[in-house]
Design a protein around this motif. Sequence first.
Motif, short mmCIF file in Angstrom:
data_model
loop_
_atom_site.label_atom_id
_atom_site.label_comp_id
_atom_site.label_asym_id
_atom_site.label_seq_id
_atom_site.Cartn_x
_atom_site.Cartn_y
_atom_site.Cartn_z
N PRO A 120 33.16 -32.44 -21.18
CA PRO A 120 34.44 -31.86 -20.90
C PRO A 120 35.48 -31.07 -20.64
CG PRO A 120 33.41 -33.67 -21.60
CD PRO A 120 32.69 -32.67 -21.60
N LYS A 121 36.98 -31.46 -20.24
CA LYS A 121 37.84 -30.40 -20.07
C LYS A 121 37.86 -29.71 -21.70
CE LYS A 121 39.80 -29.76 -15.81
NZ LYS A 121 40.90 -30.00 -15.23
N GLY A 122 38.51 -28.67 -22.44
CA GLY A 122 38.64 -28.33 -23.65
C GLY A 122 40.68 -28.93 -23.76
N ARG A 123 40.66 -28.54 -24.94
CA ARG A 123 42.45 -29.32 -25.10
C ARG A 123 43.02 -28.18 -24.54
NH1 ARG A 123 45.07 -30.01 -30.76
NH2 ARG A 123 47.68 -29.73 -29.59
N PHE A 124 42.54 -26.95 -24.57
CA PHE A 124 43.34 -25.73 -23.52
C PHE A 124 42.01 -25.51 -22.09
CE2 PHE A 124 44.89 -25.40 -27.79
CZ PHE A 124 46.52 -25.51 -27.40
N HIS A 125 42.51 -25.44 -20.85
CA HIS A 125 42.13 -25.30 -19.82
C HIS A 125 42.29 -24.19 -19.47
CE1 HIS A 125 38.77 -26.06 -17.14
NE2 HIS A 125 39.82 -26.05 -15.94
N ILE A 126 41.11 -23.31 -19.60
CA ILE A 126 41.62 -21.43 -19.08
C ILE A 126 41.12 -21.47 -17.65
CG2 ILE A 126 42.05 -19.23 -19.52
CD1 ILE A 126 41.06 -20.12 -22.15
N GLN A 127 42.17 -21.41 -17.24
CA GLN A 127 41.25 -20.64 -15.99
C GLN A 127 41.86 -19.23 -15.19
OE1 GLN A 127 43.75 -23.84 -13.08
NE2 GLN A 127 41.24 -23.98 -12.46
N VAL A 128 41.15 -18.66 -14.80
CA VAL A 128 41.26 -17.24 -14.57
C VAL A 128 40.39 -17.02 -13.05
CG1 VAL A 128 39.76 -14.80 -15.25
CG2 VAL A 128 40.09 -16.44 -17.48
N CYS A 129 41.93 -15.77 -12.43
CA CYS A 129 41.73 -15.55 -11.38
C CYS A 129 40.67 -14.43 -11.11
CB CYS A 129 43.13 -15.13 -10.75
SG CYS A 129 43.19 -15.38 -9.37
N ARG A 130 39.64 -14.84 -10.33
CA ARG A 130 38.84 -13.48 -10.11
C ARG A 130 39.08 -13.05 -8.90
NH1 ARG A 130 36.95 -9.74 -12.04
NH2 ARG A 130 34.56 -10.24 -11.10
N GLY A 131 40.00 -13.36 -8.07
CA GLY A 131 40.99 -12.82 -6.83
C GLY A 131 40.59 -12.10 -6.14
N THR A 132 41.19 -11.74 -4.78
CA THR A 132 40.79 -10.11 -4.58
C THR A 132 42.17 -9.19 -5.72
OG1 THR A 132 39.59 -10.98 -2.59
CG2 THR A 132 40.61 -8.35 -2.44
#
Lengths: 573, 163
Positions: B71-83
């Motif tokens: 399950p996702k955490g209370r804080f869902h962190i998305q880190v961008c690894r785009g160019t």
Amino acid sequence: MISITVNGRAVEAEEGESILQAVRRAGISIPTLCYIDGLPPTGACRMCVVELEGDGRLVPSCSFPVAPGMKILTHSPSAISARKTIVELLLANHPDDCLYCARNGSCELQGYALELGVRQRRYSGSRNDWKMDQSSPAIVRDPDKCILCGKCVRVCEEIQGVACIDFIGRGSKAHIGTAFDEGLNVSSCINCGQCIKVCPTGALTEKSSIQKVMDALNDPTKTVVVQHAPSISVTIAEEFGMKPGIDAADVMTAALRRMGFDRVFDTSFSADLTIMEEASELVQRITKGGKLPMMTSCSPGWIKFVEQFYPQLLGNLSTCKSPQQMLGAVIKHYWAQREGIDPRNVFSVSIMPCTAKKFEAGRPEMLHDGIPDIDAVLTTRELAQVIKTFGLDLASMSGEPADTPFGDRSSAGKLFGASGGVMEAAVRTAHYLITGKELDLPRINAIRGLDGIKEASVNVAGTEVKVAVVSGLGNARKLLDQIVAGRNDLHFIEIMTCPGGCISGGGQPVHTDPEVLKARMQALYNIDKDATMRTSHSNPSIQRIYKEFLGEPGGHLSHELLHTHYAERDVLR
Amino acid sequence: MRQDLTQTIDRIMSAYPGAGRDALIPILQDTQEDIGYLPREAVVLIGDKLHLPVSKIFGVATFYNQFRFEPKGRFHIQVCRGTACHVKGSLKVLERIKRELGIESGRTTRDGLFSLEIVACIGACALAPVMSINGEVHGRLTTDDVVRLIKDCRKAAETGEAR
């Protein structure tokens, strides 16, 4: 037929086939790492690239079809250089622990590195650091040594119909694993070991029992007995540089004695015993209205397969234990008593063509009064290693006969080693049990050979008994699905886990060449052809064990020691 | 739970009548959309219905960063690894987050507070390197910023403050 030019010489090719197929038939060898004979190519490894003469392009020969007038260079400088680079790249993150690897000397990657003259690490990548999976009683997976060729995944799914492993993750994190990346022991793995046989490196090996056996041999309180399966004698010689198809039963017996085994028995004896029990069970089921078709139960990979995937057919399985377990049981509960030895001081080893036998020996059903039928299982490959450890050379030894009372066997028992053999042996004896007469022609051609599904009809006293013989569990699925859908004309089905039967078992020398398989199979047929005792019921040692100990086939003691039961297994399918 | 799950999967799959293995990815996406992650039992149920071995589904699902098995955490962190983010140092940002949280991408911390996901590009290249916490974008990140933001989240969780 079309004509192509390979390295400047004309080669005949069939329309639609790949360059690799045509070129190999012409006797030219091209290296491959991901190609499996008989399955569609994936073109994953690129080791098989060849140069199209003229335009200079490199194409994967496994998946590139031949065309009329095509000109190919199989070993041009650019093709060789590409292959060498591939090996160098594969070695960039390889553990390089060849000296400590079970496949040292039989590793394809090592072989190609040698052939292509790789002498230094040209690329250096960060090393893999996966956990070894030692959870299975039969198979060890070391993903660090894996080159991701995918052959294990394909064999497991496309040949065996199991699909317990797949590629997980991607890029540099890609690896092979089970569902949810758990241990092989809790997966749907049936322990057949076909993955080991196709693995080009040491990423897949059997769980070794060599140390256990060595310790027992050095323990003065133990009486160490050994049995060898029907197919071992026709494959072990290959590990000593002899050509495939040599029967080395007698020299192997001599070698086992030199190693210190107190008794050398032959599992083919208990194959005869299995036939007595199984043929009686079949006759019972046919005459008294039992569940049909009856299915053989000698192959432990197949048993786990039914328990997981076709639990509705568990009642069709013969209740007979496999020959390994039957001999194990009579060694500990009949022979030991006769010799005045406490069965707890008997250490019983079996030499098997099979990794699933290691699993079978540990099944809780195979304990009797807390005593296991079998204490350790060695594969053919492990046996070869131990023979070498003892400095013995099969090629220069003279043969010796096996020990009584479990050394006598009929050639029917010996046939167990090839697909169709159990059926042939069972029909010979069932015919005798029903009619009191021997079959006119003991050899049943329709169920011999390497075909995956073979069917035949045998006339027994005016009744047509319909039988089927299947090897490779992908093939078994096809027949089982027909039966689940209502097909009901068959009486008896022999099913062997590995394609071709035990001669190509997961514990055998790692050849996948069909010609090698044919030679192994022919060796067993030759033994039968030249034999005087060709039926299990005519084996005097079998008659004696029933008279002295067991009573009747299917009797009370038989049921206690020689039969077993099965249960549905809840695994991730 | 099992009963609810069966109903959920039935409902999701009813949108794909006669579905074969080609419908696997959209079905997994719908399942994750609905439940928030791919529970083990859901994967098994989908396998049963599509006649696909569970190992195959796990193989497909782990190929893509978007699928998660916790399950996702209370804080869902998305880190961008785009160019653009990569050029501006997003790897360092990611490594720092992993160290702070003690988890790999695709996982959730044991206290259920944080989950981490790598995404390809969130379309805020001018602010590279970027990450988002529960959809709120934070740009021009330094490793110090990351530590501060995570600390803020922890504080918010303690005081019961919503973010």
